[in-house]
Write a protein that holds these residues in place. Structure first.
Motif, PDB file in Angstrom:
ATOM      1  N   LYS A  36      40.332   4.688 -21.276  1.00  0.00           N
ATOM      2  CA  LYS A  36      40.875   3.373 -20.912  1.00  0.00           C
ATOM      3  C   LYS A  36      41.269   3.390 -19.433  1.00  0.00           C
ATOM      4  CE  LYS A  36      42.627   2.575 -25.607  1.00  0.00           C
ATOM      5  NZ  LYS A  36      43.834   2.348 -26.450  1.00  0.00           N
ATOM      6  N   ILE A  37      40.247   3.375 -18.581  1.00  0.00           N
ATOM      7  CA  ILE A  37      40.473   3.561 -17.145  1.00  0.00           C
ATOM      8  C   ILE A  37      41.241   2.386 -16.540  1.00  0.00           C
ATOM      9  CG2 ILE A  37      39.363   4.090 -14.944  1.00  0.00           C
ATOM     10  CD1 ILE A  37      38.998   6.169 -17.174  1.00  0.00           C
ATOM     11  N   ILE A  54      40.469  11.467 -11.943  1.00  0.00           N
ATOM     12  CA  ILE A  54      39.128  12.017 -11.721  1.00  0.00           C
ATOM     13  C   ILE A  54      38.460  12.331 -13.052  1.00  0.00           C
ATOM     14  CG2 ILE A  54      37.894  14.048 -10.831  1.00  0.00           C
ATOM     15  CD1 ILE A  54      39.908  13.979  -8.450  1.00  0.00           C
ATOM     16  N   MET A  55      39.230  12.883 -13.984  1.00  0.00           N
ATOM     17  CA  MET A  55      38.701  13.162 -15.322  1.00  0.00           C
ATOM     18  C   MET A  55      38.230  11.864 -15.992  1.00  0.00           C
ATOM     19  SD  MET A  55      40.729  14.588 -18.677  1.00  0.00           S
ATOM     20  CE  MET A  55      41.686  13.068 -18.766  1.00  0.00           C
ATOM     21  N   SER A  77      32.115  16.271 -13.520  1.00  0.00           N
ATOM     22  CA  SER A  77      31.659  14.882 -13.375  1.00  0.00           C
ATOM     23  C   SER A  77      30.273  14.826 -12.744  1.00  0.00           C
ATOM     24  CB  SER A  77      32.656  14.090 -12.526  1.00  0.00           C
ATOM     25  OG  SER A  77      33.932  14.077 -13.135  1.00  0.00           O
ATOM     26  N   LEU A  78      30.055  15.630 -11.705  1.00  0.00           N
ATOM     27  CA  LEU A  78      28.752  15.651 -11.040  1.00  0.00           C
ATOM     28  C   LEU A  78      27.665  16.182 -11.965  1.00  0.00           C
ATOM     29  CD1 LEU A  78      29.803  17.003  -7.511  1.00  0.00           C
ATOM     30  CD2 LEU A  78      29.023  14.691  -8.043  1.00  0.00           C
ATOM     31  N   CYS A  79      27.967  17.297 -12.644  1.00  0.00           N
ATOM     32  CA  CYS A  79      26.961  17.933 -13.506  1.00  0.00           C
ATOM     33  C   CYS A  79      26.619  17.071 -14.711  1.00  0.00           C
ATOM     34  CB  CYS A  79      27.449  19.311 -13.958  1.00  0.00           C
ATOM     35  SG  CYS A  79      27.554  20.522 -12.598  1.00  0.00           S
ATOM     36  N   GLU A 137      33.735   6.397  -7.046  1.00  0.00           N
ATOM     37  CA  GLU A 137      35.194   6.243  -7.084  1.00  0.00           C
ATOM     38  C   GLU A 137      35.897   7.601  -7.011  1.00  0.00           C
ATOM     39  OE1 GLU A 137      33.067   4.714  -8.942  1.00  0.00           O
ATOM     40  OE2 GLU A 137      33.435   2.557  -8.718  1.00  0.00           O
ATOM     41  N   ILE A 138      35.277   8.635  -7.599  1.00  0.00           N
ATOM     42  CA  ILE A 138      35.846   9.992  -7.527  1.00  0.00           C
ATOM     43  C   ILE A 138      35.893  10.463  -6.080  1.00  0.00           C
ATOM     44  CG2 ILE A 138      35.380  12.426  -8.070  1.00  0.00           C
ATOM     45  CD1 ILE A 138      34.431  11.514 -10.817  1.00  0.00           C
TER      46      ILE A 138
END
Length: 493
Positions: A193-194, A220-221, A257-259, A231-232
């Motif tokens: 729920k960002i 970030i998570m 996040s990248l991977c 956004e990160i």
């Protein structure tokens, strides 16, 4: 060392000295040493004060020694120690960490009217604490009390109840700090729920609470779970502008996040930034990268990352096992074999290595000698081995016409089964190292494999030939051996 220097110089330590040392040992989880300090303190006629008792109480709750914590609290009350808000908060935190969240909430609510006497709600052992006439025991909930409760509710997924406690707290003129806002932000980000998390962030900044490392880490998570990489990067830039240094947890979240977002090629630049800033990547950092590049079949990158990992973290068993397993899953059998042999040479525990799959792969690739070499090396080094590891090798030897070698290996398997043990690593529990692992029917795994019908026909025939030899008493090597090690411990000569 300093305490010994004090006493040898004629400077007598007091309650504050001992309490400080006690706090250090308890914080480090060294309960045995803490008990020794407490005994020395009592021998030297230094009476514990309220601070000392709170340290001990916190340590007992942390160690999960609940009954002892309850007994100490009772003694504190009986001997006239002031049971203050700090004491109550220790109990509240202990209850939350031990799954008694509702009882902790009940105590916080009761403190507003009964002070520390609210601890009497814990049960009959605390009945003497319910004493409203003693003003010394009056204490009110503070920000830490509510922070503990709200954090516990958020972790338990009871966010609506946490919101009510937040409203109750502000109604009592207690102003939330960053830790309380972080509890909500982390919970919302974890649930995906960002937008809710950023609404909390907006209120947090409006109330003058600064973002913490935990705030950035949670955001970030959450953004990573939505693949919002741009956004990160914006948050990372903001951290740099504000002089907030990311820690290894934040970088690991960025790497994940990248991977997971299909941008594996960008991940090494993040690793490079960590190294340039002197932030040592941990095993989790390398695990994320190695898994991602193995999945992408970029094994040259895996080699490079593994070498960097060795330089940064050293030759860790966990590093070898995760790389070996990922290489094997990725079909890089030769590289996996070389890495496993290195791990064996370093005497690592092989429990987390998929060595059975390696042996299977080698046999299927018609590299029977390599598979047999791995198996014999495991035996020679005294590792406890999955019985199924023998089957493809025995089967392969039988198909190749090496009946004698197949029988020898089957005999070795039976020998290990009859002994119920293999020579194992010294640091393992002696009892477990000399007893064969049992299945649900109480039969050893080694014996179970002889009675099943799903194995290779050739392998089973070889094993049954050996078993018949055992039944007829024709295999002398299977006779029980005298165990000098056990005899030594039993006192025989």
């Amino acid at each position: 060392m300093l305490l010994r220097l004090m006493t040898s110089s004629g400077v007598l330590p007091d309650t504050v000295t001992y309490s400080t040392l006690l706090h250090g040992y308890c914080h480090a989880g060294k309960v045995f040493e803490a008990n020794n300090v407490l005994r020395e303190m009592m021998r030297n006629d230094c009476s514990p004060n309220n601070y000392t008792c709170n340290i001990l109480l916190y340590s007992l709750w942390k160690e999960g020694r609940i009954s002892e914590a309850e007994e100490l609290l009772q003694k504190m009350n009986e001997r006239g120690y002031v049971i203050d808000t700090v004491t109550c908060n220790i109990v509240i935190d202990g209850l939350c960490n031990n799954g008694q969240l509702d009882k902790a909430i009940e105590i916080v609510s009761g403190m507003w009217t009964h002070g520390s006497a609210a601890l009497g709600n814990l049960g009959n052992s605390y009945i003497s604490l319910v004493d409203d006439s003693d003003s010394r025991k009056k204490c009110m909930p503070d920000l830490i009390s509510y922070s503990t409760i709200i954090s516990g509710l958020c972790k338990a997924g009871r966010v609506d109840e946490a919101k009510k406690k937040f409203i109750e707290m502000t109604g009592k003129n207690l102003h939330p700090d960053s830790a309380i806002y972080d509890a909500f932000i982390h919970s919302f980000c974890k649930e995906g729920k960002i937008s809710s998390a950023f609404r909390v962030l907006k209120d947090m900044e409006k109330k003058g609470c600064n973002k913490t490392l935990q705030t950035y880490n949670s955001l970030i998570m959450g953004l990573g779970s939505k693949n919002q990489i741009f956004e990160i990067y914006g948050l990372m830039d903001e951290m740099r502008e504000r002089g907030v240094s990311p820690d290894v947890s934040i970088y690991n979240n960025v790497l994940s996040s990248l991977c997971e977002g299909g941008r594996v090629k960008d991940a090494p630049s993040v690793l490079d930034e960590m190294l340039q800033k002197g932030i040592a990547p941990n095993i989790s950092s390398f695990s994320i990268l190695i898994k991602a590049f193995c999945k992408a079949c970029d094994f040259s990158a895996v080699d490079e990352i593994f070498e960097i990992a060795l330089n940064v973290s050293g030759h860790k068993e966990a590093l070898y096992s995760l790389t070996f397993n990922e290489l094997l899953v990725g079909g890089e059998v030769v590289k996996a074999k070389e890495l496993f042999e290195t791990a064996l040479d370093r005497s690592f525990d092989v429990g987390n290595f998929l060595y059975k799959d390696l042996i299977d792969h080698l046999c299927k690739d018609e590299k029977l000698d390599d598979a047999s070499g791995i198996l014999h090396k495991l035996i020679d080094k005294g590792h406890r081995i999955d019985p199924a590891s023998f089957m493809p090798v025995i089967d392969g030897l039988g198909k190749r016409g090496n009946k004698h070698e197949a029988d020898e290996l089957a005999e070795k398997m039976m020998e290990m089964a009859s002994e119920g043990k293999v020579k194992n690593k010294v640091h393992r529990n002696v009892r477990s190292s000399i007893q064969g692992k049992k299945n649900k029917d109480g039969e050893s795994e080694w014996q179970t494999i002889l009675h099943r019908d799903d194995g290779s026909g050739i392998a089973l025939k070889a094993l049954k030939r050996v078993q018949r030899g055992l039944d007829q008493g024709s295999i002398s090597s299977l006779e029980p051996q005298k165990d000098d090690f056990l005899d030594y411990w039993e006192g025989s000569h």
